[in-house]
Design an enzyme around this catalytic site. Structure first.
Site, short mmCIF file in Angstrom:
data_model
loop_
_atom_site.label_atom_id
_atom_site.label_comp_id
_atom_site.label_asym_id
_atom_site.label_seq_id
_atom_site.Cartn_x
_atom_site.Cartn_y
_atom_site.Cartn_z
N ILE A 34 -6.66 1.82 -5.37
CA ILE A 34 -7.63 2.82 -5.41
C ILE A 34 -7.41 4.21 -5.17
O ILE A 34 -8.49 5.20 -5.63
CB ILE A 34 -8.88 2.14 -4.60
CG1 ILE A 34 -10.20 2.55 -5.17
CG2 ILE A 34 -8.57 2.60 -3.12
CD1 ILE A 34 -11.36 1.71 -4.41
N HIS A 104 1.57 -6.72 0.95
CA HIS A 104 1.45 -6.07 -0.36
C HIS A 104 2.70 -5.03 -0.58
O HIS A 104 3.19 -4.67 0.41
CB HIS A 104 0.12 -5.37 -0.67
CG HIS A 104 0.04 -4.29 0.40
ND1 HIS A 104 -0.61 -4.81 1.44
CD2 HIS A 104 0.17 -2.90 0.49
CE1 HIS A 104 -0.90 -3.76 2.33
NE2 HIS A 104 -0.45 -2.44 1.75
P1 5GP Z 1 -0.98 0.02 3.28
O1 5GP Z 1 -1.20 1.22 4.26
O2 5GP Z 1 -1.69 -1.18 3.93
O3 5GP Z 1 0.29 -0.35 3.00
O4 5GP Z 1 -1.86 0.29 1.98
C1 5GP Z 1 -3.16 -0.10 1.61
C2 5GP Z 1 -3.43 0.18 0.32
O5 5GP Z 1 -4.48 -0.22 -0.26
C3 5GP Z 1 -3.72 1.92 0.03
O6 5GP Z 1 -2.86 2.55 -0.42
C4 5GP Z 1 -5.18 1.92 -0.37
O7 5GP Z 1 -5.39 3.07 -1.27
C5 5GP Z 1 -5.16 0.69 -1.07
N1 5GP Z 1 -6.78 0.17 -1.04
C6 5GP Z 1 -7.43 0.07 0.17
N2 5GP Z 1 -8.59 -0.50 -0.21
C7 5GP Z 1 -8.59 -0.65 -1.50
C8 5GP Z 1 -9.43 -1.15 -2.63
O8 5GP Z 1 -10.45 -1.67 -2.32
N3 5GP Z 1 -9.13 -1.50 -3.85
C9 5GP Z 1 -7.84 -1.02 -4.16
N4 5GP Z 1 -7.22 -1.37 -5.48
N5 5GP Z 1 -6.76 -0.48 -3.41
C10 5GP Z 1 -7.34 -0.34 -2.12
#
Ligand code: 5GP
Length: 121
Positions: A34, A104
């Site tokens: 996002i 992820h």
């Molecule tokens: P992390 O910090 O957990 O590795 O990354 C989480 C990722 O999820 C971030 O890059 C953030 O932009 C993405 N993200 C968070 N909420 C959403 C959402 O509702 N939809 C999508 N498509 N991505 C999300």
């Protein structure tokens, strides 16, 4: 490590919030981040309830693991970024600054990614 099924990716998997699907297979979903950090920023997640890469490695079935990594490879091929390169990142836990507690892989591509890490202390 317990899985919180209220996390945002669990909601995406259940269809409770929208996402832009890049690829979907039996065990894996890939969708656009996002808040993209590069021209291509795709998140690849297993459909199963795994928190981190090590949780997935220890507890996923062979079918899930193979499906996940083949899907990753297919996305790289379909994005056409293998020649110029890309970066994959998987943040885990507190020190990894993991925001969403569902395993992820970030696929980032389309520009030079710069240094691997920024020193913050
Ligand atoms: P992390 O910090 O957990 O590795 O990354 C989480 C990722 O999820 C971030 O890059 C953030 O932009 C993405 N993200 C968070 N909420 C959403 C959402 O509702 N939809 C999508 N498509 N991505 C999300």
């Amino acid at each position: 490590m317990s899985y919180d099924d209220h996390n945002i990716f669990a909601k995406i998997l259940r269809g409770e919030i929208p996402s832009q699907t890049v690829k979907e297979t039996e065990h894996t979903l890939a969708f656009k981040d996002i808040a993209p950090q590069a021209p291509h920023h795709v998140l690849v997640i297993p459909k199963g309830a795994y928190v981190t890469a090590d949780d997935f490695a220890a507890n996923a079935s062979e079918a899930e693991i193979v499906d996940f990594w083949r899907t990753f490879g297919d996305i790289v091929a379909e994005l056409g970024v293998a020649a110029d390169g890309y970066r994959i990142i998987s943040n885990a836990g507190r020190d990894g600054l993991q925001e969403v507690p569902h395993y992820h892989l970030h696929i980032l591509a389309g520009r030079s990614m710069g240094p691997m890490l920024l020193k913050t202390d």
